[in-house]
Scaffold this motif. Structure first.
Motif, PDB file in Angstrom:
ATOM      1  N   ASP A 345       0.608  -1.246  -0.092  1.00  0.00           N
ATOM      2  CA  ASP A 345      -0.051  -0.149  -0.066  1.00  0.00           C
ATOM      3  C   ASP A 345       0.783   1.492   0.025  1.00  0.00           C
ATOM      4  N   GLN A 346       2.098   1.210   0.479  1.00  0.00           N
ATOM      5  CA  GLN A 346       3.084   2.341   0.210  1.00  0.00           C
ATOM      6  C   GLN A 346       3.865   2.574  -1.025  1.00  0.00           C
ATOM      7  N   ARG A 350       1.856   4.541 -11.510  1.00  0.00           N
ATOM      8  CA  ARG A 350       0.699   4.933 -12.080  1.00  0.00           C
ATOM      9  C   ARG A 350      -0.391   4.108 -12.257  1.00  0.00           C
ATOM     10  N   TYR A 351      -1.602   4.246 -12.493  1.00  0.00           N
ATOM     11  CA  TYR A 351      -2.783   3.321 -12.688  1.00  0.00           C
ATOM     12  C   TYR A 351      -3.552   3.647 -13.808  1.00  0.00           C
ATOM     13  N   HIS A 352      -3.993   2.588 -14.405  1.00  0.00           N
ATOM     14  CA  HIS A 352      -5.296   2.507 -15.451  1.00  0.00           C
ATOM     15  C   HIS A 352      -6.239   2.070 -14.861  1.00  0.00           C
ATOM     16  N   VAL A 353      -7.584   2.913 -14.634  1.00  0.00           N
ATOM     17  CA  VAL A 353      -8.590   2.395 -14.229  1.00  0.00           C
ATOM     18  C   VAL A 353      -9.745   2.538 -15.112  1.00  0.00           C
ATOM     19  N   SER A 354     -10.454   1.346 -15.565  1.00  0.00           N
ATOM     20  CA  SER A 354     -11.609   1.377 -16.371  1.00  0.00           C
ATOM     21  C   SER A 354     -12.823   1.139 -15.844  1.00  0.00           C
ATOM     22  N   LEU A 355     -13.912   2.265 -15.795  1.00  0.00           N
ATOM     23  CA  LEU A 355     -15.082   2.253 -15.368  1.00  0.00           C
ATOM     24  C   LEU A 355     -16.256   2.180 -16.287  1.00  0.00           C
ATOM     25  N   ASP A 356     -17.351   1.485 -15.821  1.00  0.00           N
ATOM     26  CA  ASP A 356     -18.520   1.523 -16.689  1.00  0.00           C
ATOM     27  C   ASP A 356     -19.420   2.451 -15.851  1.00  0.00           C
ATOM     28  N   ALA A 372      -9.818  13.351  -6.649  1.00  0.00           N
ATOM     29  CA  ALA A 372      -9.171  14.764  -6.290  1.00  0.00           C
ATOM     30  C   ALA A 372      -9.112  14.421  -4.782  1.00  0.00           C
ATOM     31  N   GLU A 373     -10.261  13.992  -4.155  1.00  0.00           N
ATOM     32  CA  GLU A 373     -10.468  13.894  -2.642  1.00  0.00           C
ATOM     33  C   GLU A 373      -9.411  12.862  -2.131  1.00  0.00           C
ATOM     34  N   HIS A 374      -9.108  12.009  -2.729  1.00  0.00           N
ATOM     35  CA  HIS A 374      -7.947  11.206  -2.320  1.00  0.00           C
ATOM     36  C   HIS A 374      -6.369  11.394  -2.845  1.00  0.00           C
ATOM     37  N   GLY A 375      -6.224  12.411  -3.525  1.00  0.00           N
ATOM     38  CA  GLY A 375      -5.007  12.943  -3.765  1.00  0.00           C
ATOM     39  C   GLY A 375      -4.368  12.289  -4.996  1.00  0.00           C
ATOM     40  N   VAL A 376      -5.204  11.729  -5.727  1.00  0.00           N
ATOM     41  CA  VAL A 376      -4.737  10.966  -6.799  1.00  0.00           C
ATOM     42  C   VAL A 376      -4.781  11.603  -7.948  1.00  0.00           C
ATOM     43  N   SER A 377      -3.831  12.394  -8.629  1.00  0.00           N
ATOM     44  CA  SER A 377      -3.946  13.162  -9.791  1.00  0.00           C
ATOM     45  C   SER A 377      -4.208  12.341 -11.057  1.00  0.00           C
ATOM     46  N   ARG A 398       1.449   9.377 -10.559  1.00  0.00           N
ATOM     47  CA  ARG A 398       1.989   8.549  -9.707  1.00  0.00           C
ATOM     48  C   ARG A 398       1.108   8.636  -8.179  1.00  0.00           C
ATOM     49  N   ALA A 399       0.933   7.725  -7.809  1.00  0.00           N
ATOM     50  CA  ALA A 399       0.185   7.775  -6.302  1.00  0.00           C
ATOM     51  C   ALA A 399       0.472   6.502  -5.784  1.00  0.00           C
ATOM     52  N   THR A 400       0.208   6.496  -4.340  1.00  0.00           N
ATOM     53  CA  THR A 400       0.499   5.207  -3.690  1.00  0.00           C
ATOM     54  C   THR A 400      -0.575   4.420  -3.610  1.00  0.00           C
ATOM     55  N   ASP A 401      -0.365   2.923  -3.647  1.00  0.00           N
ATOM     56  CA  ASP A 401      -1.613   1.911  -3.690  1.00  0.00           C
ATOM     57  C   ASP A 401      -2.504   2.049  -2.848  1.00  0.00           C
ATOM     58  N   ALA A 402      -2.178   2.691  -1.589  1.00  0.00           N
ATOM     59  CA  ALA A 402      -3.287   2.844  -0.726  1.00  0.00           C
ATOM     60  C   ALA A 402      -4.271   3.888  -1.064  1.00  0.00           C
ATOM     61  N   ALA A 403      -3.674   5.124  -1.648  1.00  0.00           N
ATOM     62  CA  ALA A 403      -4.438   6.292  -2.175  1.00  0.00           C
ATOM     63  C   ALA A 403      -5.398   5.778  -3.262  1.00  0.00           C
ATOM     64  N   LEU A 404      -4.962   5.150  -4.053  1.00  0.00           N
ATOM     65  CA  LEU A 404      -5.861   4.337  -5.364  1.00  0.00           C
ATOM     66  C   LEU A 404      -6.667   3.257  -4.622  1.00  0.00           C
ATOM     67  N   SER A 405      -6.634   2.600  -3.860  1.00  0.00           N
ATOM     68  CA  SER A 405      -7.448   1.574  -3.297  1.00  0.00           C
ATOM     69  C   SER A 405      -8.516   2.363  -2.751  1.00  0.00           C
ATOM     70  N   ALA A 406      -8.184   3.365  -2.043  1.00  0.00           N
ATOM     71  CA  ALA A 406      -9.336   4.148  -1.260  1.00  0.00           C
ATOM     72  C   ALA A 406     -10.204   5.018  -2.115  1.00  0.00           C
ATOM     73  N   THR A 407      -9.568   5.411  -3.400  1.00  0.00           N
ATOM     74  CA  THR A 407     -10.314   5.980  -4.534  1.00  0.00           C
ATOM     75  C   THR A 407     -11.298   4.934  -4.956  1.00  0.00           C
ATOM     76  N   VAL A 408     -10.892   3.698  -5.349  1.00  0.00           N
ATOM     77  CA  VAL A 408     -11.726   2.917  -6.165  1.00  0.00           C
ATOM     78  C   VAL A 408     -12.644   2.437  -5.237  1.00  0.00           C
ATOM     79  N   ASP A 409     -12.578   2.329  -3.729  1.00  0.00           N
ATOM     80  CA  ASP A 409     -13.613   1.833  -2.999  1.00  0.00           C
ATOM     81  C   ASP A 409     -14.552   3.032  -3.040  1.00  0.00           C
ATOM     82  N   LYS A 410     -14.423   4.574  -2.997  1.00  0.00           N
ATOM     83  CA  LYS A 410     -15.181   5.524  -3.086  1.00  0.00           C
ATOM     84  C   LYS A 410     -16.077   5.470  -4.316  1.00  0.00           C
ATOM     85  N   LEU A 411     -15.317   5.073  -5.652  1.00  0.00           N
ATOM     86  CA  LEU A 411     -15.978   4.879  -6.869  1.00  0.00           C
ATOM     87  C   LEU A 411     -17.004   3.989  -6.937  1.00  0.00           C
ATOM     88  N   ARG A 412     -16.735   2.838  -6.199  1.00  0.00           N
ATOM     89  CA  ARG A 412     -17.677   1.800  -6.379  1.00  0.00           C
ATOM     90  C   ARG A 412     -19.021   2.143  -5.689  1.00  0.00           C
TER      91      ARG A 412
END
Length: 429
Positions: A345-346, A350-356, A372-377, A398-412
């Protein structure tokens, strides 16, 4: 030249072992000249002696591996059985009897390498295992010896031929995962049970070995973050192509910028076509090493198969036999650094995120606000509408894995997001 032969016990006579036996018997004179003494294959331990084994003298076959190792006149044991037991017990018994060991057993070395190295050192013998990582490619010895005076900061590589073949076929033919796996199985690149390969266990064991040697610290398979390729879809491959990338299963070992920790991880990732690893096709392996003084080095070649792996085994055999004649041992385990393994998580990438998502006004702004809320640009966004739904592809900075995971949880949790279809890391830039 010494006339008394050095006696070698071979444990295992499958694809690799039978090639080792064949090369040892057909090139005995050359091996003797290179070593400085004859080398004699004294016995071959097998589980089922009735099977055909081209190149393996039948009179040397035995089902009693323990008795073979414990004979008392064995100078070197070659272990190509695999697995944890009985391999570990047999190797420890070989050490107790004063025999050096050459192994190709990445699972055992990734789990109990420190214990085996300590046992070898206590017995005053060698433990070599070039064949455990990347088949015929000379990799561990350059890391351990050629770069011993340098500081390695990163090792990035394709270390599993089965998964590289599958992903390459998905990219070049448009096939889905199941179709590509079926072809790999038919051609002999994938085992009947491909779990160790496609779920990343094989690559994770190799990553642990590479990280331990590169960073002079104890790293086990349990320290390696692991994801396989079973969830990679044709849509992921196509999306990577649109970005000028290709998908590879990567083993990534890194020293933290402050030098206080290390990370080791295995997962699919998109890498740009301009990266040297992007051109590694079929079942080949390649490893990219970044060192402070040497700069960037790339090691490439066949990463599996009987003859290529046997080549690495025989190279180790020559080395340990020379050491035996000289009354010396080669480099042992170098774990003086004792750097802790940092949690996934540290890790920053970078990440590629695909959303429906719903195809309506305001959805993109809503999604962007969560990032933006989770600091992922966000770097780029692609959107394609279809019958009230839309596919939204976000590539981040570039972002931490923890920030990306929190972002994805909120997106879901958003009503406008129907599914987070895919998440893949982007490396090599």
């Amino acid at each position: 030249m010494r006339t008394r032969p050095l006696k070698v016990a071979l444990l295992g006579c499958g694809v690799v072992g039978s090639e080792v036996a064949r090369i040892m018997t057909t090139t005995a004179d050359d091996l003797a000249a290179r070593i400085g003494a004859p080398v004699e294959l004294a016995g071959i331990a097998v589980r089922r002696p009735g099977r055909p084994r081209p190149g393996a003298p039948e009179h040397l076959l035995t089902t009693d591996a323990e008795a073979l190792v414990g004979r008392g006149d064995i100078d070197v044991v070659i272990e190509v059985v695999g697995g944890i037991e009985p391999s570990k017990s047999l190797i420890l018994k070989a050490f107790e009897g004063g025999a050096s060991v050459v192994s190709a057993n990445k699972a055992l070395l990734a789990k109990d390498g420190a214990e085996l190295h300590a046992a070898a050192a206590a017995a005053g013998v060698d433990l070599y295992y070039e064949a455990a990582v990347a088949g015929a490619i000379p990799l561990l010895r350059p890391l351990r010896e050629s770069l011993a005076g340098d500081k390695v900061n990163r090792v990035l590589g394709i270390v599993n031929g089965t998964t590289n073949f599958i992903l390459d076929k998905m990219d070049s033919t448009g096939a889905g995962y199941s179709e590509a796996l079926e072809e790999a199985t038919a051609l002999g690149y994938a085992e009947a049970d491909p779990t160790a390969d496609v779920e990343g266990f094989d690559a994770a064991a190799k990553a642990a070995i590479l990280a331990g040697i590169a960073f002079h610290t104890k790293v086990t398979a349990a320290d390696v973050y692991r994801e396989g390729i079973t969830e990679v879809t044709a849509a992921d491959i196509a999306s990577a192509r649109q970005m000028g990338c290709v998908v590879k299963l990567l083993a990534i070992c890194e020293r933290a910028a402050d030098g206080a920790s290390v990370t080791a991880r295995v997962h699919p990732a998109m890498i740009p076509l301009s990266h040297p690893l992007a051109s590694v096709r079929e079942a080949y392996n390649a490893v990219f090493v970044e060192a402070e003084a040497a700069g960037r080095l790339m090691f490439y070649g066949p990463g599996a198969g009987g003859a290529p792996t046997a080549s690495a085994v025989l190279g180790d055999l020559v080395a340990v036999c020379r050491n035996k004649l000289n009354g010396a041992t080669g480099p042992g385990d170098s774990v003086y650094a004792q750097l802790p393994a940092k949690a996934m998580d540290q890790v920053v990438t970078r990440y590629h995120v695909s959303l429906d998502v719903d195809d309506r006004a305001g959805v993109l702004a809503q999604v962007a606000s969560v990032f933006a809320e989770h600091g992922v640009s966000i770097d780029t966004v692609r959107q394609q509408g279809r019958d009230g739904d839309a596919a939204l592809v976000v590539v981040t900075h570039r972002a931490t894995d923890a920030a990306l995971s929190a972002t994805v949880d909120k997106l879901r949790a958003l009503d406008s997001v129907r599914d987070v279809a895919s998440i893949m890391r982007v490396e090599g830039e």
